[in-house]
Scaffold this active site. Structure first.
Site, PDB file in Angstrom:
ATOM      1  CG  ASN A   1      -2.048  -0.992   1.085  1.00 43.65           C
ATOM      2  OD1 ASN A   1      -2.136  -1.715   0.093  1.00 43.65           O
ATOM      3  ND2 ASN A   1      -2.890  -1.076   2.098  1.00 43.65           N
ATOM      4  CB  ILE A   2       0.296   4.572  -1.561  1.00 45.32           C
ATOM      5  CG1 ILE A   2       1.220   5.725  -1.985  1.00 45.32           C
ATOM      6  CG2 ILE A   2      -0.932   5.062  -0.797  1.00 45.32           C
ATOM      7  CD1 ILE A   2       0.599   6.638  -3.018  1.00 45.32           C
ATOM      8  CE  LYS A   3      -1.867   1.070   5.466  1.00 45.66           C
ATOM      9  NZ  LYS A   3      -3.029   0.885   6.342  1.00 45.66           N
ATOM     10  N   GLY A   4       2.654   2.604   3.143  1.00 50.37           N
ATOM     11  CA  GLY A   4       3.944   2.024   3.449  1.00 50.37           C
ATOM     12  C   GLY A   4       4.177   1.682   4.908  1.00 50.37           C
TER      13      GLY A   4
END
Length: 249
Positions: A126-129
């Site tokens: 996910n982009i939030k990482g």
């Protein structure tokens, strides 16, 4: 004591003090406490002190013991798996993928079997990482297909083929009865059966209980343990992609 020979530290340097917790299939009574201390002594704690005991239902007891271990560790005999590739920034990873593939790197990820714990796979994809790093969805030259939890192995193989995946990432948090080992072995065997030799996607398994260096036994290309960041995974995928491309050219 040699600088290369060490003991655990508790109250003073080199005193060997350690704390262990475990459960025995015994109801909580004096006999169970004696059994816990006997086990601790046989594990090399002398003296062994019982600091906590709590019934876990009618037939089990949870223990915490504290004591000085008689064992020493020779640091020169400790062998670890060293990272053999450089850590890349997202910019450098994107440039390498674009230069070598001339298309996006396709990554399919999932939690397989009955594992419903998506925190690990989401942290990587996910982009939030995770740990201040953005996940693979952030990488311009990576296309991520996150299948989520409890994905059956045949469904994972079918989706990877449909997406023309370059890499497959599986997360395994549930480890009861070595479920993570059985699931990962089944997964790697299924991919090798479904793909021609030399065309299997990069297979990566991650989870907190995998043993370092067990890739060959599990049939995967890489194992990642606890604390792994998206940047480490991205850097490995670029490294392995480069290695495979050089091998076939």
């Amino acid at each position: 004591m040699s600088a290369h020979i060490v003991r655990p530290y508790g109250d003073t340097t080199g005193d060997g003090m350690v704390q262990l917790s475990f459960t025995l299939p015994l109801p909580h009574d004096k006999r169970a406490e004696g059994a816990a201390l006997q086990l601790a002594r046989r594990m090399g704690l002398d003296p062994a002190l019982l600091v906590h005991a709590k019934a876990m239902g009618p037939d089990f007891t949870f223990f915490v013991v504290y004591g000085s271990t008689t064992h020493l560790v020779d640091v020169d005999d400790v062998h670890v798996v060293e990272r053999e590739y450089p850590l890349l920034s997202a910019k450098d990873a994107n440039l390498s993928i674009k230069r070598q593939l001339r298309r996006k790197l396709v990554v399919v990820g999932a939690c397989i079997g009955t594992d419903a714990h998506t925190v690990g796979i989401d942290a990587i994809l996910n982009i939030k990482g995770f740990a201040g790093e953005k996940g693979l969805e952030y990488y311009r030259e990576v296309r991520v297909v996150n299948l989520g939890a409890q994905v059956l192995v045949p469904d994972l193989v079918a989706r990877a083929r449909a997406e023309k995946a370059d890499a497959v990432l599986v997360s395994q948090v549930v480890t009861q009865k070595d479920a993570h080992i059985h699931n990962t072995t089944q997964m790697s065997a299924a991919f090798r059966e479904a793909y021609p030799a030399g065309q299997v996607p990069i297979l990566v398994a991650g989870g907190p209980r995998f043993e370092e260096g067990s890739e060959a036994a599990l049939g995967v290309d890489r194992i990642f343990g606890r604390g792994t960041t998206p940047g480490e995974v991205a850097s490995y995928l670029v490294h392995e992609m480069t290695r495979r491309k050089a091998k076939t050219s």
